[in-house]
Design an enzyme around this catalytic site. Structure first.
Site, PDB file in Angstrom:
ATOM      1  N   LYS A 144      32.485 -45.812  36.859  1.00 21.68           N
ATOM      2  CA  LYS A 144      31.552 -45.996  37.956  1.00 21.68           C
ATOM      3  C   LYS A 144      30.495 -44.893  37.887  1.00 21.68           C
ATOM      4  O   LYS A 144      30.805 -43.694  37.986  1.00 21.68           O
ATOM      5  CB  LYS A 144      32.284 -45.939  39.298  1.00 21.68           C
ATOM      6  N   ASP A 169      29.509 -49.208  34.902  1.00 21.07           N
ATOM      7  CA  ASP A 169      29.031 -49.980  36.051  1.00 21.07           C
ATOM      8  C   ASP A 169      28.150 -49.087  36.910  1.00 21.07           C
ATOM      9  O   ASP A 169      28.634 -48.141  37.536  1.00 21.07           O
ATOM     10  CB  ASP A 169      30.208 -50.505  36.870  1.00 21.07           C
ATOM     11  N   LYS A 240      33.127 -63.123  39.990  1.00 18.10           N
ATOM     12  CA  LYS A 240      34.113 -62.659  40.958  1.00 18.10           C
ATOM     13  C   LYS A 240      34.356 -63.787  41.963  1.00 18.10           C
ATOM     14  O   LYS A 240      33.416 -64.423  42.434  1.00 18.10           O
ATOM     15  CB  LYS A 240      33.629 -61.402  41.692  1.00 18.10           C
ATOM     16  N   ASP A 290      38.229 -57.377  34.099  1.00 20.55           N
ATOM     17  CA  ASP A 290      38.298 -56.211  34.983  1.00 20.55           C
ATOM     18  C   ASP A 290      39.040 -56.618  36.249  1.00 20.55           C
ATOM     19  O   ASP A 290      38.441 -56.857  37.292  1.00 20.55           O
ATOM     20  CB  ASP A 290      36.882 -55.713  35.287  1.00 20.55           C
ATOM     21  N   ASP A 292      41.732 -54.858  37.752  1.00 21.25           N
ATOM     22  CA  ASP A 292      42.624 -53.711  37.937  1.00 21.25           C
ATOM     23  C   ASP A 292      42.865 -53.367  39.397  1.00 21.25           C
ATOM     24  O   ASP A 292      43.484 -52.337  39.701  1.00 21.25           O
ATOM     25  CB  ASP A 292      42.053 -52.480  37.225  1.00 21.25           C
TER      26      ASP A 292
END
Length: 321
Positions: A144, A169, A240, A290, A292
């Site tokens: 991040k 990201d 997403k 991704d 997690d």
């Protein structure tokens, strides 16, 4: 049918920070749909970036008729967290009514484990290097970033995890100038992908800009209606469930994006195993996974997803689907 919505909070293992702020727990909504015999459930994470709150999403769901199908749902709710939780709960209910796994009902291949990224929270370079050292055994790390001073952080993480693949990201946190300056260093440090470097309403600046590292649309891509606006700017899209508004739309988005030549990343909000479970089906064969969220929690659902060296495994029937 009866639709119930409850608020749940899951403590995080540590403070989670991105360019927009920090949190210490995952606040989610759990939707349960019952036909009197079988029960289906789903989870969503209302996201303030998209003007969603726990209250607003609960109100959207409360406005639904007592009986609703997945097909009708798309005329009743827009893409977003509310539709996602209901859609996933309906998939689960249908699977339980049929006594079959969801992938068999949908005609999908039997899913297997997929390697998932592990996210390192935004922090000082020293703290991020310490995180990287702790997780250097993981094959894929997600960093991040999203500030004008990210170069020391990137260098620190690479030093802490020299063998891991790295994706970055920025969470819309860079300007075009900052991204252009960083791009050669992303290549030098072996970064595989950069996610949403610019704000969604400023990403036209990516048109004509060199992309030495593949660029993935996150905040710029929600559902199939987003695709026409991405051409020439992005190489991959991040799907997403909470953005797409459910598994039904996410499957359609995945198929259409692949047909248009985009690579696929499957991502998540910070939620429990219930939120990730439907996404494991989308993740099959994706370029980047991704999922997690459960690994960032200090507590999870009673039947959590399995994570091991092979990656994140599809859900057991007791969890979902």
């Amino acid at each position: 049918m009866r639709i119930e919505v409850t608020r749940d909070a899951f403590k995080l293992a540590q403070v989670f920070t991105i360019s927009r702020g920090s949190r210490t727990e995952a606040n989610v909504l759990t939707v349960r749909i019952s036909d009197g015999d079988a029960n289906g459930w789903g989870e969503c994470v209302p996201y303030t970036r998209y003007d969603e709150t726990l209250d607003s999403v609960m109100a959207e769901i409360a406005g639904l008729p007592e009986t609703v199908s997945r097909e009708a749902l798309y005329d009743l709710l827009p893409a977003g967290a509310a539709r996602n939780a209901v859609d996933c709960a309906l998939w689960d209910l249908e699977a339980k009514q049929a006594g079959k796994r969801m992938w068999d009902m949908a005609g999908l291949p039997v899913p297997g484990p997929e390697i998932t990224a592990y996210t390192l929270s935004l922090d000082t370079p020293e703290a991020m290097q310490a995180q990287a050292v702790t997780h250097a055994h993981r094959p894929l790390l997600k960093i991040k970033l999203g500030t004008p001073d990210d170069m020391p952080r990137l260098e620190a993480v690479r030093a802490g995890a020299p063998k891991s693949r790295i994706i970055v990201d920025a969470n819309e946190g860079w300007s075009a100038e900052v991204y252009a300056d960083l791009a050669p260093h992303l290549v030098r440090l072996g970064v595989d992908l950069v996610e949403q470097p610019l704000p969604a309403d400023q990403d036209d600046a990516l048109l004509g800009m060199e992309r030495p590292v593949p660029v993935c649309a996150d905040e710029s891509c929600h559902d199939r209606a987003s695709l026409p606006h991405l051409k020439g700017k992005y190489d991959l899209i991040n799907i997403k469930l909470d953005k797409a508004g459910g598994l039904t739309e996410a499957l359609a988005l995945r198929a259409e994006a692949l047909a248009q030549g985009y690579g696929i990343m499957i991502g998540c909000m910070v939620g429990s195993s219930l939120a990730m479970a439907p996404a494991t089906l989308l993740a099959q064969g994706a370029s980047i996974v991704d999922l997690d969220g459960p690994l960032l929690l200090a507590e999870d659902r009673d039947t959590p997803l399995t994570f091991d060296d092979a990656g994140v495994h599809p859900p057991k029937a007791a969890l979902w689907g």
